[in-house]
Write a protein that holds these residues in place. Structure first.
Motif, short mmCIF file in Angstrom:
data_model
loop_
_atom_site.label_atom_id
_atom_site.label_comp_id
_atom_site.label_asym_id
_atom_site.label_seq_id
_atom_site.Cartn_x
_atom_site.Cartn_y
_atom_site.Cartn_z
N TYR A 1 7.75 15.80 32.33
CA TYR A 1 6.43 16.39 32.58
C TYR A 1 6.52 17.88 32.30
N SER A 2 5.49 18.41 31.61
CA SER A 2 5.48 19.85 31.37
C SER A 2 4.90 20.55 32.57
N ARG A 3 5.59 21.54 33.05
CA ARG A 3 5.08 22.30 34.20
C ARG A 3 3.95 23.16 33.68
N GLN A 4 2.88 23.21 34.39
CA GLN A 4 1.68 23.81 33.84
C GLN A 4 1.49 25.27 34.15
N SER A 5 0.60 25.81 33.41
CA SER A 5 0.33 27.23 33.18
C SER A 5 0.62 28.29 34.19
N ARG A 6 0.00 28.23 35.35
CA ARG A 6 -0.04 29.48 36.11
C ARG A 6 1.34 30.08 36.31
N GLU A 7 2.31 29.21 36.63
CA GLU A 7 3.65 29.77 36.85
C GLU A 7 4.46 29.81 35.58
N ALA B 1 14.29 21.50 38.70
CA ALA B 1 14.69 20.15 38.28
C ALA B 1 13.53 19.49 37.56
N PRO B 2 13.77 18.93 36.39
CA PRO B 2 12.66 18.34 35.65
C PRO B 2 12.23 17.00 36.24
N LEU B 3 10.94 16.75 36.14
CA LEU B 3 10.39 15.46 36.58
C LEU B 3 10.23 14.58 35.34
N TYR B 4 10.81 13.38 35.38
CA TYR B 4 10.77 12.54 34.19
C TYR B 4 9.56 11.61 34.21
#
Lengths: 246, 253
Positions: free
Chosen positions: A13-19, A35-38
Motif C-alpha cells: 500500500y502506498s502511504r498517502q500524501s500529507r506525511e 513497516a510496509p503494509l502488504y
C-alpha cells in the motif's frame, strides 16, 4: 492465446500524501522506515484461455488490487505479472463516464478508451444498445440514469469490445435478476470462445455457474486455490464461523 | 493500442472536452466564438478609441496577438497540470496510454486558440492589412507553441499527482509570464541587456513571430529555429518525466 500469470507478486500500500514529503525526508536522513503494509504478498497463479476464475475473500483482502495488476493499472513491488491479450476491465460502474454527456457519447468514448477504432465502435454500436436494453434513454445524459442502467451500459460495452480477458469486480449485484441471468449467459459464451474471466463477486450463481476455479485471498495472501465448489465451501465455512462468533 | 486507434482516442477525448464545456448552455458551441469575439471587440475599442498609444494605429492588433498567444499558454498549461487528477477515475480503472490525457486537454484548449487566431486574421484583414506570403508560417508557429505547452503539461501533470503544490507553482509562473511576454508593449522598447530573457522565452517568441507575420509581413528564421529547438526539448523532457512517473499514478489517485 490469452494468458494471465502471477509469479510471486507482492504489492505494498502506498502511504498517502500529507506525511509523504516529511516522511520521505525523514527516511532520507536516516529515520526509521515505517513497516510496509502488504496489499498482496507472494501470489502465484495462472489462468489459461477458456478458464473462468473466481476471486473470493473478505473486504480488503486484495481482490481489487489483484484485478488492477492484471489490467496493468499499477505495478507490483515484487514478482512478475504477465498478461497476454486485450483486457476489458469492469472495475467500477461508469468509470470515465461524464454525467453531462449522453449514453451514446459515453459509450463511444468508452469504446475508444478500450482500444476500438471508429469503424469497430460503430459496428458494435447496435449490439451494445440491444444488450443493454436502453434504446429509449441512450440519448439522455448519464446523470439521469440509475445505477442499474449504468451497469447495463458498462457491462454491455465491456463484453462487446471482444476482449481476450474480462475482469469483473463486484458490479453484477446492481443489476436485476433477469439482467444478471443475461450477463451470466454471455459470460459462459465468452468462456466457450476462449476468453479468460476473472470475477470478484458476492453473487453466488455467477461464481458457481460460470467459474471453474477459485482463488481465496486472505490479507493479501493466497490462502487456497482450487475447483470452485471446494474453495467456496471452505470459504463460506470460515466466514460463517466468524459471524457465529460475533 | 495501434497508432490509428490512438489518433481516434485523442480526437475523441478532445471532442469530449469541447462538448462538456458547452453542453448545458442554450447557445452551446456558439459561446466558443462569442467569448473571443467580445474580448476582441472590447479591446479593439479601448485601444483604438480610448487609449490610442503612440505605438501606431494598429496597437489593438499588437495587443490581441499577445493576448491570444498568452491565454493559450496560460489556460493550456493550467488545465494540463490538473488533467491527471481530473481524470482520476479513468486512470485508476481503465488501462489507457496515460500520456493522452494531458495531451488531449492541451489540444482541446488549442481548438479554442485556433478559433481566436481565425478571428484575429479577420480583424487583421479588416484593418486593411492584406494577407501575405508569410502567413504560411502561421501553422508552424501555432504547432510549436502547442508542442511547448504539451511538454510543460506532461511534466507538470505527472508531478502534480505526487506534489499537489505544482498547480500553484504553475499559477504563479503564469502570472509572472503575463508580464514577461510583451503583450502590452513591443519588443523594441526592451533594453538590450534583457533581450535574452525574451529570446529564450518560447511564448514571447511566439508573440513576436505572430506580430511579424501578421503586421509586418516578415519572418525571423533564427527565432523560429530557437523556438523549434526549445519546444522540442521541453516536450522530450516532459515526456521523459511523465513516463518515469506514470506507472504508479493509480496508487496515489
Amino acid at each position: 492465446m490469452p494468458c494471465v500469470e502471477f509469479q510471486g507478486v507482492s504489492k505494498i500500500y502506498s502511504r498517502q500524501s500529507r506525511e509523504f514529503f516529511w516522511r520521505f525526508l525523514a527516511e532520507a536522513f536516516g529515520g526509521k522506515k515505517a513497516a510496509p503494509l502488504y496489499a498482496l504478498s507472494g501470489v502465484d497463479f495462472r489462468a489459461e484461455s477458456g478458464e473462468a476464475v473466481a476471486v473470493v475473500g473478505r473486504n480488503g483482502a486484495g481482490k481489487t488490487t489483484l484485478l488492477s495488476l492484471v489490467a496493468g493499472l499499477t505495478v507490483p513491488e515484487a514478482g512478475r505479472v504477465s498478461v497476454e491479450g486485450r483486457v476489458s476491465p469492469l472495475l467500477e460502474l461508469g468509470a470515465g463516464y461524464h454525467p453531462d454527456l449522453t449514453g451514446r457519447e459515453n459509450v463511444m468514448i468508452n469504446a475508444a478508451v478500450l482500444g476500438l477504432s471508429r469503424a469497430e465502435s460503430e459496428r458494435c454500436w447496435d449490439r451494445i444498445v440491444d444488450f443493454a436494453e436502453l434504446h429509449d434513454s441512450i440519448d439522455e445524459p448519464v446523470r439521469t440514469y440509475s445505477q442499474g442502467m449504468i451497469m447495463r451500459l458498462a457491462f454491455s460495452v465491456a463484453v462487446h469490445v471482444d476482449p481476450d480477458i474480462l475482469l469483473v469486480d463486484e458490479v453484477l449485484a446492481v443489476g436485476d435478476a433477469p439482467f444478471q441471468s443475461k450477463c451470466i449467459e454471455r459470460l459462459k459464451e465468452m468462456k466457450r470462445q476462449g476468453a479468460i474471466l476473472l470475477c470478484v463477486s458476492h453473487v453466488n450463481p455467477l461464481l458457481r455457474e460460470v467459474c471453474d476455479r477459485a482463488l481465496w485471498l486472505e490479507n493479501g495472501r493466497l490462502r487456497q486455490q482450487g475447483p470452485v465448489e471446494e474453495v467456496l465451501v471452505e470459504y463460506e465455512q470460515a466466514s460463517g464461523q466468524l459471524s457465529a462468533i460475533s | 493500442m495501434t497508432r490509428s486507434n490512438l489518433g481516434y482516442l485523442l480526437s475523441t477525448l478532445i471532442l469530449r472536452d469541447f462538448k462538456v464545456r458547452y453542453r448545458n448552455m442554450s447557445l452551446g458551441i456558439f459561446w466558443s466564438l462569442l467569448n473571443p469575439l467580445v474580448m476582441m471587440a472590447v479591446l479593439s475599442f479601448i485601444f483604438t478609441r480610448i487609449y490610442a498609444s503612440e505605438s501606431g494605429k494598429n496597437y489593438h492588433l499588437t495587443v490581441l496577438t499577445g493576448l491570444v498567444a498568452y491565454s493559450f499558454f496560460s489556460l493550456g498549461w493550467s488545465s494540463g497540470t490538473v488533467s491527471i487528477l481530473a481524470n482520476a477515475s479513468l486512470i485508476k480503472r481503465v488501462p489507457v496510454p496515460r500520456e493522452i490525457i494531458p495531451l488531449a486537454t492541451v489540444l482541446a484548449n488549442g481548438m479554442h486558440f485556433l478559433i481566436q487566431v481565425l478571428l484575429l486574421l479577420v480583424l487583421v484583414l479588416q484593418a486593411g492589412i492584406p494577407a501575405n506570403g508569410m502567413w504560411v508560417w502561421l501553422p508552424v508557429v501555432l504547432v510549436l507553441e502547442a508542442v511547448f505547452i504539451c511538454g510543460l503539461s506532461l511534466a507538470a501533470s505527472a508531478l502534480d499527482v505526487y506534489f499537489r503544490d505544482v498547480r500553484y507553482i504553475v499559477e504563479s509562473t503564469n502570472l509572472v509570464m503575463f508580464w514577461l511576454v510583451p503583450i502590452f508593449y513591443s519588443f523594441a522598447v526592451i533594453p538590450e541587456q534583457y533581450h535574452w530573457v525574451y529570446q529564450y522565452n518560447p511564448v514571447a517568441a511566439v508573440v513576436i513571430l505572430l506580430r511579424k507575420i501578421l503586421l509586418e509581413a516578415t519572418i525571423e528564421l533564427r527565432t523560429i529555429v530557437n523556438l523549434a529547438i526549445l519546444s522540442a526539448g521541453v516536450f522530450a523532457a516532459g515526456l521523459w518525466i511523465f513516463r518515469r512517473m506514470k506507472p504508479r499514478f493509480a496508487d496515489y489517485l
